[in-house]
Design an enzyme around this catalytic site. Structure first.
Site, PDB file in Angstrom:
ATOM      1  N   CYS A   2       0.841  -1.196   0.000  1.00 11.62           N
ATOM      2  CA  CYS A   2       0.000   0.000   0.000  1.00 11.62           C
ATOM      3  C   CYS A   2       0.880   1.251   0.000  1.00 11.62           C
ATOM      4  CB  CYS A   2      -0.947   0.087   1.197  1.00 11.62           C
ATOM      5  SG  CYS A   2      -2.044  -1.319   1.340  1.00 11.62           S
ATOM      6  N   ARG A  27       3.339  -0.039  -5.184  1.00 16.53           N
ATOM      7  CA  ARG A  27       3.158  -0.624  -3.854  1.00 16.53           C
ATOM      8  C   ARG A  27       1.829  -1.375  -3.732  1.00 16.53           C
ATOM      9  NH1 ARG A  27       6.786   1.775  -0.346  1.00 16.53           N
ATOM     10  NH2 ARG A  27       5.564   1.055   1.424  1.00 16.53           N
ATOM     11  N   TRP A  75      -2.790  -2.613  -1.674  1.00 15.87           N
ATOM     12  CA  TRP A  75      -2.509  -4.022  -1.947  1.00 15.87           C
ATOM     13  C   TRP A  75      -3.225  -4.778  -0.829  1.00 15.87           C
ATOM     14  CZ3 TRP A  75      -0.104  -8.310   0.342  1.00 15.87           C
ATOM     15  CH2 TRP A  75       0.165  -9.365  -0.527  1.00 15.87           C
ATOM     16  N   ASN A  99      -0.969   2.141   5.772  1.00 14.20           N
ATOM     17  CA  ASN A  99      -0.121   1.135   5.139  1.00 14.20           C
ATOM     18  C   ASN A  99       0.451   0.265   6.244  1.00 14.20           C
ATOM     19  OD1 ASN A  99       1.865  -0.304   3.731  1.00 14.20           O
ATOM     20  ND2 ASN A  99       3.343   1.348   3.949  1.00 14.20           N
ATOM     21  N   GLY A 100       0.207  -1.045   6.175  1.00 15.33           N
ATOM     22  CA  GLY A 100       0.743  -1.941   7.204  1.00 15.33           C
ATOM     23  C   GLY A 100      -0.319  -2.936   7.634  1.00 15.33           C
ATOM     24  N   GLU A 479      16.570 -17.027 -11.075  1.00 10.77           N
ATOM     25  CA  GLU A 479      16.153 -15.648 -11.325  1.00 10.77           C
ATOM     26  C   GLU A 479      15.368 -15.556 -12.639  1.00 10.77           C
ATOM     27  OE1 GLU A 479      15.611 -13.153  -9.811  1.00 10.77           O
ATOM     28  OE2 GLU A 479      15.619 -11.500 -11.224  1.00 10.77           O
ATOM     29  N   LYS A 483      11.450 -14.345 -12.861  1.00 14.13           N
ATOM     30  CA  LYS A 483      11.099 -13.184 -13.690  1.00 14.13           C
ATOM     31  C   LYS A 483       9.990 -13.552 -14.664  1.00 14.13           C
ATOM     32  CE  LYS A 483      12.543 -10.720 -12.295  1.00 14.13           C
ATOM     33  NZ  LYS A 483      13.243 -10.113 -11.231  1.00 14.13           N
ATOM     34  N   GLU A 486       6.531 -14.308 -12.850  1.00 12.87           N
ATOM     35  CA  GLU A 486       5.838 -13.198 -12.187  1.00 12.87           C
ATOM     36  C   GLU A 486       5.154 -12.251 -13.172  1.00 12.87           C
ATOM     37  OE1 GLU A 486       9.565 -10.547 -10.816  1.00 12.87           O
ATOM     38  OE2 GLU A 486       7.820 -10.097  -9.595  1.00 12.87           O
ATOM     39  N   HIS A 502      16.179 -37.040 -11.276  1.00  9.36           N
ATOM     40  CA  HIS A 502      15.716 -37.586  -9.991  1.00  9.36           C
ATOM     41  C   HIS A 502      14.235 -37.311  -9.774  1.00  9.36           C
ATOM     42  CE1 HIS A 502      19.762 -38.746  -8.975  1.00  9.36           C
ATOM     43  NE2 HIS A 502      20.148 -37.584  -9.443  1.00  9.36           N
ATOM     44  N   LYS A 601       5.337  -3.926  -5.313  1.00  5.38           N
ATOM     45  CA  LYS A 601       6.790  -3.762  -5.383  1.00  5.38           C
ATOM     46  C   LYS A 601       7.439  -3.923  -4.024  1.00  5.38           C
ATOM     47  CE  LYS A 601      10.618  -2.404  -7.448  1.00  5.38           C
ATOM     48  NZ  LYS A 601      11.279  -3.469  -8.226  1.00  5.38           N
TER      49      LYS A 601
HETATM   50  O1  M6R Z   1      12.627  -4.661  -2.007  1.00  7.49           O
HETATM   51  P1  M6R Z   1      13.232  -6.031  -1.909  1.00  7.49           P
HETATM   52  O2  M6R Z   1      14.460  -6.182  -2.753  1.00  7.49           O
HETATM   53  O3  M6R Z   1      13.479  -6.456  -0.493  1.00  7.49           O
HETATM   54  O4  M6R Z   1      12.137  -7.004  -2.505  1.00  7.49           O
HETATM   55  C1  M6R Z   1      12.320  -8.388  -2.467  1.00  7.49           C
HETATM   56  C2  M6R Z   1      11.353  -9.113  -3.375  1.00  7.49           C
HETATM   57  O5  M6R Z   1      10.023  -8.821  -3.014  1.00  7.49           O
HETATM   58  C3  M6R Z   1      11.547  -8.727  -4.840  1.00  7.49           C
HETATM   59  O6  M6R Z   1      12.852  -8.946  -5.258  1.00  7.49           O
HETATM   60  C4  M6R Z   1      10.584  -9.543  -5.730  1.00  7.49           C
HETATM   61  O7  M6R Z   1      10.928 -10.884  -5.715  1.00  7.49           O
HETATM   62  C5  M6R Z   1      10.589  -8.989  -7.158  1.00  7.49           C
HETATM   63  N1  M6R Z   1       9.267  -8.647  -7.553  1.00  7.49           N
HETATM   64  C6  M6R Z   1      11.084  -9.952  -8.185  1.00  7.49           C
HETATM   65  O8  M6R Z   1      11.144  -9.359  -9.440  1.00  7.49           O
END
Ligand code: M6R
Length: 606
Positions: A2, A27, A75, A99-100, A479, A483, A486, A502, A601
């Site tokens: 948020c 956010r 969010w 927010n929280g 990674e 990517k 997501e 395995h 984010k």
């Molecule tokens: O702000 P941060 O780097 O701590 O965030 C960690 C993860 O939430 C962040 O890297 C997330 O996995 C990304 N959306 C991946 O692209």
């Protein structure tokens, strides 16, 4: 999660709030809302969906005209995304944005229900709004103090009382909040980009401080009501850095910014050809003290840590354990004062990473944060901080932040290996020089964008795919897989190539895409054998390897060739095609690349 904003000044408040919220949509974007003082009353407009939906609603149902208000982009945590669960919450007397997470909201809700309060939403936030109303006795500061004494959890709150027109009160605990100041105007915001259009000057609100914004000014008080003199900070990001700059999406812009971000991050930390992180508190004496290193982070930042593990262990011969923060904090880790815990975070606000940091400190370990956002909670609480100078990363999918986190791990590993005499000065200088060459190499890799787009066009109809690799390439595969899934919503898994037989190889069917990464010369032949195994079972193989390697058609259907550099540095150029393949797959599927569904984010809840 948020984003919250607030404004007092002379401008059209609703417009300012919408502009600021737009910069915070990363956010969360399940719903949006604003509350603005209009002719002495607080008028609220809110709706499920993106900010654009709210803007349309305001245009249709009547703009709120005023010069003081608060806003929110959500969010969802408690209660589905809906109009009624959208913020602001409250009544004609007290209105808030939050927010929280309020952990004890059920208990408070039951108590207030007994007192006759009726709840409309399923949110935890509504209990705070109603508790403020319950305790309100004409003195906002006293009311806020009483409420803070009762609520548990994390929060950044923007509060307006009808009896105090054109005034905003703001408090925080664990969730971030800044107080921006301009000419005859003041702001609150969850993050700096929200205010950059209007001012670059801001205060960081500390825990349990209360900000009061009125008459175009901001004053900050401690919990006892004593006025504080806070240090005014100036953001070194500008608006342009936070805008798309001609790119169709932030993600593509941020991928393209990687060479520059690496330079800005590493060049100030190289002295006479040697890595030098001493300005961050990393001294030879400290480095020699560490017996074990732990890297703790979430998502992509954790994947950067996996690369760090390989590199540190290979060069400095110190054991490194990498943990997902949400696991680390609950697994009762064994830590001593001879251990270093490195926490990695773009936002510096990820709740699990922050708690893992606090736990590590309590257990006596030294802590080092690799963080992008200046003044963020993680940066402020760690013993040492290395800032990654990537500039604002807006796209939910992290790209340039990963790249600079990895770059910092290299600098750290080189310095540590040299301090421990595991490598010579000459070798340390050679590696550092090779790291400095990476931005140019990435610029060359970026030219393969069209090939990545072509490969993406072959993936869009798949519902499953695999990423495989060995050693550093396995870390990269993770990674690449994250990517892709997501932002394209295609289910994908990453596997250590040698582990396939395995169990997982039974998933391979005719035409299933397998993206194989093979940049480590010593492991190349072994990965090729694994690729042949999946190829023999009908997989369509996309092979990411050095340009000079000849790849037969029984190995790969498509190839992406990478420049040849030290194996150990390959993750930096090799991740770029993986980012581009994910990006184009999402674009070609017509997805919202920068704001994938269900995500935010900055994950400020555990
Ligand atoms: O702000 P941060 O780097 O701590 O965030 C960690 C993860 O939430 C962040 O890297 C997330 O996995 C990304 N959306 C991946 O692209």
């Amino acid at each position: 999660m948020c984003g919250i904003v607030g404004y007092v000044g002379k401008k059209d408040c609703t417009k300012v709030l919408l502009d600021s919220l737009q910069k915070l949509e990363y956010r969360g974007y399940d719903s949006a809302g604003v509350a603005v003082f209009e002719n002495g009353d607080i008028r609220i407009s809110k709706s499920k969906g993106r900010l654009a939906v709210l803007e349309e609603k305001l245009k249709k149902e009547g703009w709120i005209n005023g010069s003081c208000g608060i806003g929110h982009t959500r969010w969802a945590t408690h209660g589905e995304p809906s109009d009624v669960n959208s913020h602001p919450h409250g009544n004609a007397r007290v209105t808030i944005v939050h927010n929280g997470i309020i952990e004890n909201y059920q208990k408070i809700k039951k108590y207030l229900e007994k007192k006759g309060y009726v709840f409309e939403s399923q949110t935890d936030t509504e209990t705070v709004a109603k508790l403020l109303d319950y305790y309100y006795d004409g003195d906002p500061m006293e009311t806020i103090r009483r409420v803070l004494g009762e609520i548990e959890g994390s929060y950044a709150l923007g509060i307006m009382f009808k009896d105090f027109p054109n005034t905003i009160y703001a408090v925080r605990r664990d969730s971030p909040l800044i107080v921006g100041v301009g000419d005859d105007e003041a702001f609150i915001a969850s993050d700096v980009p929200a205010i950059l259009k209007f001012t670059r000057d801001y205060y960081l609100l500390d825990m349990d401080e209360i900000a009061v914004l009125k008459d175009g000014n901001a004053e900050i008080y401690d919990v006892h009501g004593i006025k504080l003199e806070k240090q005014l900070l100036t953001a070194d990001w500008d608006m342009e850095a936070a805008e798309k700059g001609g790119y169709p999406h932030y993600m593509l812009k941020e991928i393209s910014e990687q060479p520059e971000a690496i330079k800005t991050t590493i060049i100030p930390r190289i002295n006479n050809g040697m890595p030098d992180l001493s300005e961050c508190g990393i001294t030879t004496q400290r480095l020699l003290n560490y017996q074990n290193i732990f890297v703790v982070a979430c998502g992509t930042a954790m994947h950067a840590g996996l690369v760090g593990k390989y590199v540190i262990e290979q060069l400095a011969r110190i054991p490194v354990t990498v943990d997902v923060a949400s696991e680390f904090r609950y697994r009762n880790p064994i830590l001593t004062d001879k251990d270093l815990v490195i926490v990695v975070s773009q936002s510096g606000e990820t709740a699990d990473t922050l708690e893992a940091l606090r736990l590590s400190k309590r257990m006596g370990a030294e802590t080092l944060a690799i963080v992008n956002v200046k003044g963020s909670s993680i940066a402020r609480e760690a013993d040492m901080v290395v800032y990654t100078h990537a500039g604002p990363e807006i796209s939910v999918a992290s790209t340039k932040a990963y790249m600079v986190q990895v770059a910092v791990f290299y600098l750290f590993a080189f310095e540590l290996a040299y301090a421990k005499e595991a490598i010579s000065e000459e070798e340390c200088k050679r590696l550092t020089k090779s790291l400095m060459d990476i931005p140019d190499i990435i610029n060359v890799v970026l030219q393969q964008s069209e090939q990545c787009k072509y490969i993406a066009s072959k993936l869009i109809n798949s519902s499953n795919l695999l990423y495989i690799g060995r050693g550093l390439d396995y870390a990269l595969s993770m990674e690449g897989s994250l990517k892709l899934k997501e932002i394209s919503y295609i289910h994908s898994e990453s596997y250590a190539a040698g582990e396939l037989k395995h169990g997982t190889i039974s998933l391979v069917t005719d035409g299933m895409p397998v993206i194989a990464v093979a940049t480590q010369r010593e492991l190349f032949d072994k990965t090729v054998s694994n690729v042949k195994e999946v190829k023999a079972r009908g997989a369509t193989v996309i092979f990411v390897t050095h340009s000079y390697k000849t790849v037969e058609s029984d190995v790969a259907d498509y190839k992406i060739g990478l420049p040849t550099i030290d194996d150990i540095l390959m993750p930096m150029p090799a991740v770029v095609p993986l980012q581009l393949i994910a990006y184009y797959t999402s674009v070609l599927k017509g997805n919202d690349v920068d704001k994938p569904r269900n995500l935010a984010k900055s994950v400020t809840v555990e």
